[in-house]
Design an enzyme around this catalytic site. Structure first.
Site, PDB file in Angstrom:
ATOM      1  N   TYR A   1       0.765  -1.076  -0.001  1.00  0.00           N
ATOM      2  CA  TYR A   1      -0.052  -0.058   0.036  1.00  0.00           C
ATOM      3  C   TYR A   1       0.872   1.213   0.009  1.00  0.00           C
ATOM      4  CZ  TYR A   1      -3.796   3.297   1.338  1.00  0.00           C
ATOM      5  OH  TYR A   1      -4.467   4.266   1.586  1.00  0.00           O
TER       6      TYR A   1
ATOM      7  N   LYS B   1       1.326   3.875  -2.917  1.00  0.00           N
ATOM      8  CA  LYS B   1       0.817   5.266  -2.972  1.00  0.00           C
ATOM      9  C   LYS B   1       2.168   6.371  -3.114  1.00  0.00           C
ATOM     10  CE  LYS B   1      -3.610   4.692  -2.263  1.00  0.00           C
ATOM     11  NZ  LYS B   1      -4.466   5.289  -3.085  1.00  0.00           N
TER      12      LYS B   1
HETATM   13  N1  NAD Z   1     -10.308   5.916   3.970  1.00  0.00           N
HETATM   14  C1  NAD Z   1      -9.024   6.342   4.604  1.00  0.00           C
HETATM   15  O1  NAD Z   1      -8.772   6.533   5.724  1.00  0.00           O
HETATM   16  C2  NAD Z   1      -8.147   6.576   3.519  1.00  0.00           C
HETATM   17  C3  NAD Z   1      -6.595   7.328   3.784  1.00  0.00           C
HETATM   18  C4  NAD Z   1      -5.911   7.429   2.740  1.00  0.00           C
HETATM   19  C5  NAD Z   1      -6.043   7.189   1.639  1.00  0.00           C
HETATM   20  N2  NAD Z   1      -7.307   6.544   0.999  1.00  0.00           N
HETATM   21  C6  NAD Z   1      -7.567   6.592  -0.286  1.00  0.00           C
HETATM   22  O2  NAD Z   1      -8.804   6.926  -0.590  1.00  0.00           O
HETATM   23  C7  NAD Z   1      -9.256   6.207  -1.959  1.00  0.00           C
HETATM   24  C8  NAD Z   1     -10.788   5.665  -1.283  1.00  0.00           C
HETATM   25  O3  NAD Z   1     -10.924   4.970  -0.203  1.00  0.00           O
HETATM   26  P1  NAD Z   1     -12.009   4.894   0.877  1.00  0.00           P
HETATM   27  O4  NAD Z   1     -11.618   4.759   2.093  1.00  0.00           O
HETATM   28  O5  NAD Z   1     -13.268   5.491   0.103  1.00  0.00           O
HETATM   29  O6  NAD Z   1     -12.241   3.155   0.259  1.00  0.00           O
HETATM   30  P2  NAD Z   1     -13.464   2.141  -0.583  1.00  0.00           P
HETATM   31  O7  NAD Z   1     -12.986   0.910  -0.466  1.00  0.00           O
HETATM   32  O8  NAD Z   1     -14.792   2.794  -0.353  1.00  0.00           O
HETATM   33  O9  NAD Z   1     -12.907   3.040  -2.219  1.00  0.00           O
HETATM   34  C9  NAD Z   1     -12.122   2.292  -3.062  1.00  0.00           C
HETATM   35  C10 NAD Z   1     -13.010   1.916  -4.223  1.00  0.00           C
HETATM   36  O10 NAD Z   1     -12.164   1.469  -5.319  1.00  0.00           O
HETATM   37  C11 NAD Z   1     -12.731   0.614  -6.057  1.00  0.00           C
HETATM   38  N3  NAD Z   1     -11.819  -0.330  -6.845  1.00  0.00           N
HETATM   39  C12 NAD Z   1     -10.868  -1.222  -6.271  1.00  0.00           C
HETATM   40  N4  NAD Z   1     -10.255  -1.831  -7.229  1.00  0.00           N
HETATM   41  C13 NAD Z   1     -10.761  -1.087  -8.638  1.00  0.00           C
HETATM   42  C14 NAD Z   1     -10.492  -1.354  -9.755  1.00  0.00           C
HETATM   43  N5  NAD Z   1      -9.471  -2.114 -10.275  1.00  0.00           N
HETATM   44  N6  NAD Z   1     -11.221  -0.761 -10.761  1.00  0.00           N
HETATM   45  C15 NAD Z   1     -11.760   0.241 -10.480  1.00  0.00           C
HETATM   46  N7  NAD Z   1     -12.425   0.653  -8.847  1.00  0.00           N
HETATM   47  C16 NAD Z   1     -11.742  -0.252  -8.214  1.00  0.00           C
HETATM   48  C17 NAD Z   1     -13.644  -0.225  -4.601  1.00  0.00           C
HETATM   49  O11 NAD Z   1     -14.598  -1.133  -5.479  1.00  0.00           O
HETATM   50  C18 NAD Z   1     -13.874   0.633  -3.866  1.00  0.00           C
HETATM   51  O12 NAD Z   1     -15.261   1.159  -4.303  1.00  0.00           O
HETATM   52  C19 NAD Z   1      -8.489   5.154  -1.903  1.00  0.00           C
HETATM   53  O13 NAD Z   1      -7.361   5.204  -3.040  1.00  0.00           O
HETATM   54  C20 NAD Z   1      -7.678   4.938  -0.558  1.00  0.00           C
HETATM   55  O14 NAD Z   1      -6.418   4.144  -0.846  1.00  0.00           O
HETATM   56  C21 NAD Z   1      -8.126   6.334   2.145  1.00  0.00           C
END
Ligand code: NAD
Length: 279
Positions: free
Chosen positions: A176, A180
């Site tokens: 991860y 990133k």
């Molecule tokens: N939630 C947090 O605390 C946090 C912190 C830092 C970064 N992020 C980043 O923010 C973004 C959204 O995270 P979130 O927490 O809303 O999680 P989430 O799981 O709700 O969102 C990720 C989405 O990406 C989709 N996905 C996965 N593989 C895919 C593919 N190959 N093609 C198309 N879609 C795909 C999933 O189905 C999911 O709906 C991510 O990139 C995550 O790494 C989240």
């Protein structure tokens, strides 16, 4: 000055309380046409996300489109795997065919947090590869297909949702964190390659953001204990503003980067973490 109405595309919008859906809602409220995307309509559940974490009548990106339209916006949805080249091209082509172009790309989709999670000595190399394929290759393919459409239009915004993990590492999460860092490097490189064509590229680095995914990850860590928002706030004492972030906090930063006001902000990493990491 009112913003011009643009055509935006946001990946990873299948979950009702995810960051992607919040970004789509915000860009729509700002008056833009929004294409919402996910690999499956309702998104991929992380291994520790309970099946009942989503309302039964939630149909993922289709429900999100209905919601945006009901609020007066213009939107459409498309499903596809961003790590597959033909899917990435088809997704971008959908925006062009259906809405006439593409101005704003938000690369928000991300691999499940638990994929490739574990001790360095134990992590499965295949899982490492899949995380890199979704987060780095997928972001690259979407950016590449978008650049081909944006270049002739001489205006564009590409916003990659990375993570503070890409700057400071993440315990037990080599894949991860490395992926990133790659997402940040893609934004920096596109800032150089596409800046002369009127296209900016930036990364947003969220810290601890409340989503079903993070709450259930905390519950797993606590041996399956019920984690509500109050408990989560208590477990985050090192956030200077005194609370974890919301998807809307991330969406507000994306809205700024997508706007005309951010024309001179290019190749940057905007950290949205309440002040935990100060760079
Ligand atoms: N939630 C947090 O605390 C946090 C912190 C830092 C970064 N992020 C980043 O923010 C973004 C959204 O995270 P979130 O927490 O809303 O999680 P989430 O799981 O709700 O969102 C990720 C989405 O990406 C989709 N996905 C996965 N593989 C895919 C593919 N190959 N093609 C198309 N879609 C795909 C999933 O189905 C999911 O709906 C991510 O990139 C995550 O790494 C989240």
């Amino acid at each position: 000055m009112a913003e011009q109405r643009r055509i935006a595309l946001v990946t990873g919008c299948g979950k009702p309380d995810g960051i992607g859906a919040a970004i789509a809602r915000r860009l729509s409220a700002d008056g833009h046409v929004v294409v919402v995307v996910d690999i499956e309509a309702t998104g991929v559940r992380d291994s520790h996300e309970p099946a009942d974490s989503v309302a039964q009548d939630w149909r993922g990106v289709e429900s999100l489109v209905a919601e945006l339209e009901a609020a007066g916006g213009a939107a459409s949805s498309v499903t596809g795997d961003i790590s597959v080249e033909s899917d990435a091209e088809r997704i971008i082509a959908h925006a062009v065919d259906r809405h006439g172009g593409l101005d704003i790309l938000v690369n928000n989709a991300g691999a499940p947090f638990s994929l490739g999670h574990g001790d360095i000595a134990e992590v499965d190399a295949g899982e490492f590869d899949r995380v890199m394929a979704i987060n780095v290759r997928g972001t690259f393919l979407m950016g590449q297909a978008a650049a081909r459409v944006m270049r002739p239009r001489k205006w564009g915004r590409i916003i990659n949702i990375a993570s503070v993990a890409g700057r400071q590492g993440s315990r037990l999460n080599s894949a991860y964190a490395a992926s990133k860092a790659g997402v940040i490097a893609l934004a920096q490189t596109w800032a150089l390659d596409l800046g002369p064509d009127g296209i900016t590229a930036n990364a947003v680095l969220p810290g601890f953001i409340f989503t079903t995914r993070t709450l259930s990850a905390m519950s797993k860590k606590a041996g399956g204990a019920d984690i509500d928002r109050t408990a989560a706030v208590k477990s985050a004492p090192n956030i200077p503003v005194g609370r974890p972030g919301s998807p809307e906090d991330v969406a507000a930063t994306v809205a700024f980067l997508a706007s005309d006001h951010a024309a001179f902000t290019n190749g940057q990493s905007l950290i949205v973490d309440g002040g935990s990491l100060r760079l």
